[in-house]
Design a protein around this motif. Structure first.
Motif, PDB file in Angstrom:
ATOM      1  N   THR A 152       7.895 -14.799  10.365  1.00  0.00           N
ATOM      2  CA  THR A 152       9.493 -13.740  10.630  1.00  0.00           C
ATOM      3  C   THR A 152       8.827 -12.404  10.510  1.00  0.00           C
ATOM      4  O   THR A 152       7.448 -11.655   9.975  1.00  0.00           O
ATOM      5  N   THR A 153      10.048 -11.537  11.034  1.00  0.00           N
ATOM      6  CA  THR A 153       9.189 -10.095  11.070  1.00  0.00           C
ATOM      7  C   THR A 153       9.730  -9.421   9.323  1.00  0.00           C
ATOM      8  O   THR A 153       8.987  -8.962   9.286  1.00  0.00           O
ATOM      9  N   GLU A 154      10.526  -9.955   8.425  1.00  0.00           N
ATOM     10  CA  GLU A 154      10.402  -9.533   7.134  1.00  0.00           C
ATOM     11  C   GLU A 154       8.904 -10.212   6.769  1.00  0.00           C
ATOM     12  O   GLU A 154       7.722  -9.229   6.132  1.00  0.00           O
ATOM     13  N   GLU A 155       8.541 -10.941   7.377  1.00  0.00           N
ATOM     14  CA  GLU A 155       6.759 -11.552   6.294  1.00  0.00           C
ATOM     15  C   GLU A 155       6.070 -10.387   6.643  1.00  0.00           C
ATOM     16  O   GLU A 155       5.080  -9.888   6.567  1.00  0.00           O
ATOM     17  N   PHE A 156       6.124  -9.815   8.387  1.00  0.00           N
ATOM     18  CA  PHE A 156       5.644  -9.510   8.919  1.00  0.00           C
ATOM     19  C   PHE A 156       5.375  -8.049   8.418  1.00  0.00           C
ATOM     20  O   PHE A 156       4.125  -7.324   8.154  1.00  0.00           O
ATOM     21  N   TYR A 157       6.482  -7.135   8.334  1.00  0.00           N
ATOM     22  CA  TYR A 157       6.830  -6.144   7.447  1.00  0.00           C
ATOM     23  C   TYR A 157       6.361  -6.227   5.966  1.00  0.00           C
ATOM     24  O   TYR A 157       5.372  -5.004   5.422  1.00  0.00           O
ATOM     25  N   ARG A 158       5.901  -7.265   4.945  1.00  0.00           N
ATOM     26  CA  ARG A 158       5.845  -7.257   3.776  1.00  0.00           C
ATOM     27  C   ARG A 158       4.731  -6.979   3.703  1.00  0.00           C
ATOM     28  O   ARG A 158       3.708  -6.096   3.068  1.00  0.00           O
ATOM     29  N   GLY A 159       3.744  -7.393   4.479  1.00  0.00           N
ATOM     30  CA  GLY A 159       2.307  -7.193   5.078  1.00  0.00           C
ATOM     31  C   GLY A 159       1.837  -6.016   5.392  1.00  0.00           C
ATOM     32  O   GLY A 159       0.583  -4.641   5.115  1.00  0.00           O
ATOM     33  N   VAL A 160       2.667  -5.237   6.665  1.00  0.00           N
ATOM     34  CA  VAL A 160       2.543  -3.961   6.676  1.00  0.00           C
ATOM     35  C   VAL A 160       2.616  -2.218   5.574  1.00  0.00           C
ATOM     36  O   VAL A 160       1.906  -2.288   5.164  1.00  0.00           O
ATOM     37  N   GLU A 161       4.249  -3.039   4.840  1.00  0.00           N
ATOM     38  CA  GLU A 161       4.010  -2.438   3.455  1.00  0.00           C
ATOM     39  C   GLU A 161       2.814  -2.640   2.281  1.00  0.00           C
ATOM     40  O   GLU A 161       2.339  -1.366   1.762  1.00  0.00           O
ATOM     41  N   LEU A 162       2.057  -4.116   1.951  1.00  0.00           N
ATOM     42  CA  LEU A 162       1.203  -4.060   1.768  1.00  0.00           C
ATOM     43  C   LEU A 162      -0.442  -3.377   1.820  1.00  0.00           C
ATOM     44  O   LEU A 162      -0.757  -2.829   0.816  1.00  0.00           O
ATOM     45  N   LEU A 163      -0.737  -3.010   2.995  1.00  0.00           N
ATOM     46  CA  LEU A 163      -1.635  -2.257   3.899  1.00  0.00           C
ATOM     47  C   LEU A 163      -1.573  -1.144   3.498  1.00  0.00           C
ATOM     48  O   LEU A 163      -2.297   0.020   2.911  1.00  0.00           O
ATOM     49  N   ARG A 164       0.063  -0.336   3.427  1.00  0.00           N
ATOM     50  CA  ARG A 164       0.303   1.178   3.396  1.00  0.00           C
ATOM     51  C   ARG A 164       0.502   1.946   1.787  1.00  0.00           C
ATOM     52  O   ARG A 164       0.435   2.578   1.587  1.00  0.00           O
ATOM     53  N   LYS A 165       0.271   0.425   1.138  1.00  0.00           N
ATOM     54  CA  LYS A 165      -0.027   0.375  -0.752  1.00  0.00           C
ATOM     55  C   LYS A 165      -0.806   0.748  -0.708  1.00  0.00           C
ATOM     56  O   LYS A 165      -1.070   1.710  -2.546  1.00  0.00           O
ATOM     57  N   TYR A 166      -2.303   0.127  -0.639  1.00  0.00           N
ATOM     58  CA  TYR A 166      -3.607   0.518  -0.958  1.00  0.00           C
ATOM     59  C   TYR A 166      -4.092   1.274  -0.148  1.00  0.00           C
ATOM     60  O   TYR A 166      -4.941   1.970  -0.562  1.00  0.00           O
ATOM     61  N   TYR A 167      -3.922   1.832   1.339  1.00  0.00           N
ATOM     62  CA  TYR A 167      -4.701   2.655   1.586  1.00  0.00           C
ATOM     63  C   TYR A 167      -3.689   3.711   1.973  1.00  0.00           C
ATOM     64  O   TYR A 167      -2.491   3.593   2.403  1.00  0.00           O
ATOM     65  N   ASP A 168      -4.052   5.324   1.610  1.00  0.00           N
ATOM     66  CA  ASP A 168      -3.311   6.241   2.231  1.00  0.00           C
ATOM     67  C   ASP A 168      -3.443   6.491   4.167  1.00  0.00           C
ATOM     68  O   ASP A 168      -4.285   6.883   4.758  1.00  0.00           O
ATOM     69  N   ASN A 169      -1.970   6.403   4.407  1.00  0.00           N
ATOM     70  CA  ASN A 169      -2.096   6.316   5.974  1.00  0.00           C
ATOM     71  C   ASN A 169      -2.605   5.531   7.041  1.00  0.00           C
ATOM     72  O   ASN A 169      -3.578   6.412   7.478  1.00  0.00           O
ATOM     73  N   PRO A 170      -3.022   4.635   6.755  1.00  0.00           N
ATOM     74  CA  PRO A 170      -3.327   3.157   7.231  1.00  0.00           C
ATOM     75  C   PRO A 170      -3.377   3.400   8.739  1.00  0.00           C
ATOM     76  O   PRO A 170      -1.946   4.356   8.922  1.00  0.00           O
ATOM     77  N   ALA A 171      -4.422   3.449   9.635  1.00  0.00           N
ATOM     78  CA  ALA A 171      -4.175   2.991  11.115  1.00  0.00           C
ATOM     79  C   ALA A 171      -2.910   1.324  11.488  1.00  0.00           C
ATOM     80  O   ALA A 171      -4.435   0.778  11.275  1.00  0.00           O
ATOM     81  N   ILE A 172      -2.465   1.341  11.479  1.00  0.00           N
ATOM     82  CA  ILE A 172      -1.679   0.426  11.937  1.00  0.00           C
ATOM     83  C   ILE A 172      -0.968   0.266  13.454  1.00  0.00           C
ATOM     84  O   ILE A 172      -1.018   0.380  13.562  1.00  0.00           O
TER      85      ILE A 172
END
Length: 438
Positions: A275-295
């Motif tokens: 779902t879009t909610e699950e996708f967004y959760r993945g994006v937020e995790l990457l942004r939590k562990y990396y500083d300004n990642p390119a997604i």
């Protein structure tokens, strides 16, 4: 010495396979010549079938090879020729399926010896990875490594599971051996690719290896300084995945998560399994562990049944996430897929209008992301000298895949295939920033 010309169509996996086939031909004593520029004795076209347009381009290149030299041996491999009817093209002498490319020389030698051609394997029944070995990368700064093949997802718009078959994973020791050869060649950056990269290891659970295991092994290889990942399935990004990934310091914070639509109803018709909610959760995790990642991501506009309201939901969702780049595709009907028979097929005009909206958004997002580097010092891997506006620049990419240009006159000692510090001073073009080596 016989001459061989090769032409590649399609994805990075195809590109890797074509490079390996070229090296196989070189090792067999063939001189490699540019396709279409010199007459060759053997033409190899590695075809694509992701869209009807890709089919047409594949046919065109096959016919072009025959026209250039009517007496040449024309070899067609890849997704397009996985169709039985396409294999009967009179301009094709030899058909090589997607899991037979490693046998290229054996098949060619048999053909010249007058032996009957082997029957093409039925791709849906194949459960082993076709091991191909790259001796050296064609590019000396970046190499693509195929570690996985096939797909089990069956998205309603996609033909790939039918022409690539079920998921198959490459042996992890074989991968590491190739990575070491690449490192020994002097190449500093590798890109791990596959048809459905996130499914690595799922076909052989008894081995216990996952994509993370491959990444961690690659991270330990001396000489490899950067690791990039191909397209990832959104659901692979869990807390554990992000925690382990960020500990691999060579992994570039540049992630392509395949979205396709920002509307849950459209995703359901596409048979996308998140779902879009699950996708967004993945994006937020990457942004939590990396500083300004390119997604970055892919988006299909004009999918059958996509209403103006659904498209607006997608547009607002993309605005919320603010990707570094959007790869926007207008839905293209593909015979043999479920979506081809769906009701609510949209006109080309509607698709183009919606594509234009997202392309304008993409330009805004990507410009803003590149501009965020102005005034900062970053590291780039230098690749080649380009002339822009009458001036020579050494160009290269940050770990987030922002292209940077460094004026050669200000840094005459600069060479390619080196990782250097650069202070970004501004935007040079729509796709490039400018900086000064420090």
């Amino acid at each position: 010495m016989k001459k061989c010309a090769l032409h590649n169509l399609g994805c990075k996996v195809n590109s890797y396979e074509t490079q390996v086939m070229q090296q196989m031909m070189e090792n067999a004593g063939y001189e490699i010549v540019p396709f279409g520029e010199e007459i060759a004795d053997v033409y190899i076209i590695n075809t694509c079938s992701v869209t009807n347009i890709a089919d047409r381009k594949s046919r065109q290149m096959i016919h072009k090879a025959r026209k250039i030299n009517p007496d040449a041996i024309v070899v067609a491999s890849g997704c397009y020729v996985e169709s039985a009817s396409d294999s009967a093209d009179d301009d094709i002498d030899i058909v090589i399926g997607n899991n037979e490319k490693s046998r290229l020389i054996e098949i060619l030698e048999g053909y010249f010896a007058g032996e009957p051609l082997p029957e093409k394997s039925i791709i849906g029944e194949i459960n082993t990875f076709d091991e191909m070995k790259m001796d050296r990368p064609m590019e000396h700064t970046r190499a693509y490594i195929k570690i996985q093949d096939g797909c089990n997802r069956f998205c309603t718009y996609c033909i790939i599971p039918y022409v690539r078959g079920r998921i198959r994973s490459r042996d992890i020791e074989n991968i590491c051996e190739e990575l070491k050869r690449i490192a020994d060649s002097g190449c500093k950056e590798v890109v791990l690719t596959g048809i459905h990269l996130s499914s690595y290891g799922l076909d052989c659970p008894q081995n216990g290896y996952t994509l993370l295991d491959v990444i961690e092994r690659a991270n330990s290889i001396e000489g490899i300084e950067r690791i990039r990942l191909g397209s990832l399935e959104p659901l692979i990004v869990t807390e554990e995945f992000a925690e382990r990934l960020v500990r691999c310091e060579k992994v570039c914070p540049h992630f392509h998560l395949s979205l396709q639509s920002g509307c849950d109803e459209t995703l359901r018709r596409m048979n996308r399994r998140y779902t879009t909610e699950e996708f967004y959760r993945g994006v937020e995790l990457l942004r939590k562990y990396y500083d300004n990642p390119a997604i970055t991501t892919d988006v299909i506009v004009g999918f059958p049944g996509e209403t103006p309201e659904e498209f607006e939901i997608t547009r607002q969702y993309l605005e919320k996430i603010k990707f570094y780049e959007l790869h926007v595709f207008k839905y293209s009907r593909r015979k043999g897929t479920v979506a081809d028979k769906m009701e609510g097929q949209l006109t080309d005009r509607i698709k183009s209008e919606r594509s234009d909206v997202l392309l304008e958004m993409d330009e805004q997002f990507s410009n803003a992301y590149r501009a965020s580097y102005i005034g900062k010092t970053t590291r780039i891997l230098t690749e080649e000298i380009q002339e822009i506006g009458g001036e020579a620049y050494m160009t290269g990419y940050t770990d987030t895949y922002v292209k940077v240009a460094v004026p050669v006159r200000k840094c005459p000692q600069i060479v390619d295939n080196e990782i250097i510090n650069v202070r970004i001073t501004g935007l040079l073009t729509k796709e490039m920033v400018i900086g000064v080596a420090e």
